[in-house]
Design a protein around this motif. Structure first.
Motif, mmCIF file in Angstrom:
data_model
loop_
_atom_site.group_PDB
_atom_site.id
_atom_site.type_symbol
_atom_site.label_atom_id
_atom_site.label_comp_id
_atom_site.label_asym_id
_atom_site.label_seq_id
_atom_site.Cartn_x
_atom_site.Cartn_y
_atom_site.Cartn_z
ATOM 1 N N PRO A 127 0.800 -1.226 0.000
ATOM 2 C CA PRO A 127 0.000 0.000 0.000
ATOM 3 C C PRO A 127 0.838 1.285 0.000
ATOM 4 O O PRO A 127 0.443 2.285 -0.604
ATOM 5 C CB PRO A 127 -0.841 -0.137 1.276
ATOM 6 C CG PRO A 127 -1.053 -1.627 1.379
ATOM 7 C CD PRO A 127 0.274 -2.223 0.961
ATOM 8 N N ALA A 128 2.023 1.246 0.601
ATOM 9 C CA ALA A 128 2.899 2.431 0.587
ATOM 10 C C ALA A 128 3.570 2.629 -0.774
ATOM 11 O O ALA A 128 4.259 3.635 -0.984
ATOM 12 C CB ALA A 128 3.958 2.315 1.674
ATOM 13 N N LYS A 129 3.429 1.646 -1.668
ATOM 14 C CA LYS A 129 3.936 1.718 -3.053
ATOM 15 C C LYS A 129 5.452 1.837 -3.141
ATOM 16 O O LYS A 129 5.991 2.450 -4.060
ATOM 17 C CB LYS A 129 3.277 2.891 -3.833
ATOM 18 C CG LYS A 129 1.769 2.770 -3.932
ATOM 19 C CD LYS A 129 1.365 1.548 -4.739
ATOM 20 C CE LYS A 129 -0.126 1.259 -4.671
ATOM 21 N NZ LYS A 129 -0.461 -0.147 -4.943
ATOM 22 N N ARG A 130 6.136 1.255 -2.173
ATOM 23 C CA ARG A 130 7.606 1.240 -2.226
ATOM 24 C C ARG A 130 8.126 0.153 -1.307
ATOM 25 O O ARG A 130 7.395 -0.338 -0.444
ATOM 26 C CB ARG A 130 8.183 2.590 -1.806
ATOM 27 C CG ARG A 130 7.946 2.946 -0.336
ATOM 28 C CD ARG A 130 8.730 4.192 0.064
ATOM 29 N NE ARG A 130 8.491 4.604 1.442
ATOM 30 C CZ ARG A 130 9.152 4.153 2.511
ATOM 31 N NH1 ARG A 130 10.097 3.232 2.389
ATOM 32 N NH2 ARG A 130 8.876 4.592 3.727
ATOM 33 N N LEU A 160 1.622 -3.750 4.065
ATOM 34 C CA LEU A 160 1.443 -4.937 3.212
ATOM 35 C C LEU A 160 0.622 -6.024 3.904
ATOM 36 O O LEU A 160 -0.294 -6.597 3.312
ATOM 37 C CB LEU A 160 2.823 -5.483 2.804
ATOM 38 C CG LEU A 160 2.810 -6.728 1.930
ATOM 39 C CD1 LEU A 160 1.977 -6.533 0.655
ATOM 40 C CD2 LEU A 160 4.232 -7.142 1.560
ATOM 41 N N SER A 161 0.932 -6.300 5.171
ATOM 42 C CA SER A 161 0.217 -7.397 5.856
ATOM 43 C C SER A 161 -1.193 -6.987 6.265
ATOM 44 O O SER A 161 -1.969 -7.835 6.726
ATOM 45 C CB SER A 161 1.008 -7.867 7.083
ATOM 46 O OG SER A 161 1.195 -6.802 7.992
ATOM 47 N N ALA A 162 -1.530 -5.718 6.076
ATOM 48 C CA ALA A 162 -2.897 -5.274 6.396
ATOM 49 C C ALA A 162 -3.833 -5.459 5.205
ATOM 50 O O ALA A 162 -5.048 -5.270 5.350
ATOM 51 C CB ALA A 162 -2.880 -3.807 6.833
ATOM 52 N N THR A 163 -3.285 -5.806 4.042
ATOM 53 C CA THR A 163 -4.149 -5.925 2.846
ATOM 54 C C THR A 163 -4.927 -7.251 2.894
ATOM 55 O O THR A 163 -4.501 -8.197 3.525
ATOM 56 C CB THR A 163 -3.325 -5.888 1.545
ATOM 57 O OG1 THR A 163 -2.357 -6.937 1.561
ATOM 58 C CG2 THR A 163 -2.634 -4.558 1.400
#
Ligand SMILES: NC(=O)c1ccc[n+]([C@@H]2O[C@H](COP(=O)([O-])OP(=O)(O)OC[C@H]3O[C@@H](n4cnc5c(N)ncnc54)[C@H](O)[C@@H]3O)[C@@H](O)[C@H]2O)c1
Length: 256
Positions: A217-220, A253-256
């Protein structure tokens, strides 16, 4: 920079790697003496150059899967630096990148040996030192791979789930004796290890890198410094009531 770790001794395994080196630098900046452990034959020049001037440093070469070598480095740390306040139990390998039907058993066992038995042996020999002191903070390195499934990464993801399990066992045993055991769960970090994994995922490693970054989600990707900051917090007395937990540093990432 506050020197909240002044007078403390930090033992770091996998110290010469991407995350180990940057974490050693931050712990040293915060006042800790550093006892750095990595595999026999390690070139320490880049590691040493990264540390602040005046850092009290001892290096040791040991395979974390070999119990006699682990016992020897723990003894050396006690002899040369007197105590162990922080243990960053961090050495790890990525292993093969293959779907399960093609994943080699020897590669699977090797990843479990380093990433799980290595973490276990570190705990086995460092915890008694901390128990004798009545204090200490252990930080095991798990991964976002300890929380989700990543295709092609059966050995690695299995091993990093196990690190959360042994962290919980150790914390429950250690908490009544004044010792804390937590783990950190980094997402993809700009590093040799992620380059290796991306090369295994796609002949075009850059395409695999960009696809992975796009899924965060942070795209990096994260930076080793962003892991080090979390480790330094858990190492410090600011985290005095943090015990038995896992802490993500993964751009959600692990929150998606
Ligand atoms: N790089 C990432 O994106 C990422 C993400 C999540 C978790 N992690 C974990 O962080 C830790 C550090 O990873 P890194 O990116 O710095 O990797 P790295 O490969 O740069 O560093 C790992 C270090 O561990 C050492 N090591 C490996 N096997 C060893 C053994 N048997 N005995 C002693 N030392 C051994 C290596 O020599 C190396 O210096 C690992 O546990 C890894 O699984 C990394």
């Amino acid at each position: 920079m506050t020197r909240v770790l002044e007078g403390k001794v930090a033992v770091i395994t996998g110290a010469a790697g991407a995350i180990g080196t940057v974490t050693a630098r931050l712990l040293a900046e915060r006042g800790a003496a550093v006892f750095a452990v990595d595999i026999p034959g390690t070139d320490w020049s880049r590691f040493k150059a990264a540390l602040p001037d005046g850092t009290r440093l001892v290096t040791a070469e040991a395979d974390v899967t070999d119990e006699a070598s682990v016992k020897a480095y723990v003894d050396k740390a006690r002899t040369e630096l007197g105590r162990i306040d922080v243990f960053f139990n961090n050495a790890g390998i990525e292993g093969p990148v293959q779907p399960i039907e093609n994943y080699p058993l020897d590669g699977f066992m090797k990843v479990l040996n380093v990433n799980v038995a290595g973490v276990f042996l570190g705990l086995k020999h460092v915890l008694p030192v901390m128990y004798a002191q009545g204090s200490g903070s252990v930080i095991n390195t798990s991964s976002v791979a300890g929380l989700i499934g990543s295709p092609g990464m059966a050995g690695y993801n299995t091993s990093k789930h196990a690190v959360i399990g042994i962290t919980r066992v150790a914390a429950v045993e250690a908490a009544p004796r004044g010792v804390r055991v937590n783990c950190v769960n980094p997402g993809p970090i700009e590093s040799r290890m992620m380059q290796s994994i991306n090369s295994g995922q796609d002949a075009d490693a850059k395409a695999a890198h960009d696809a992975t970054a796009g899924a965060v989600p942070a795209k990096r990707y994260g930076k080793p410094e962003e892991v080090a900051g979390l480790v330094a917090f858990l190492a410090s007395d600011d985290a005095a009531y943090c015990n038995g937990g896992f802490y993500t540093v993964d751009g959600a990432l692990s929150a998606t």
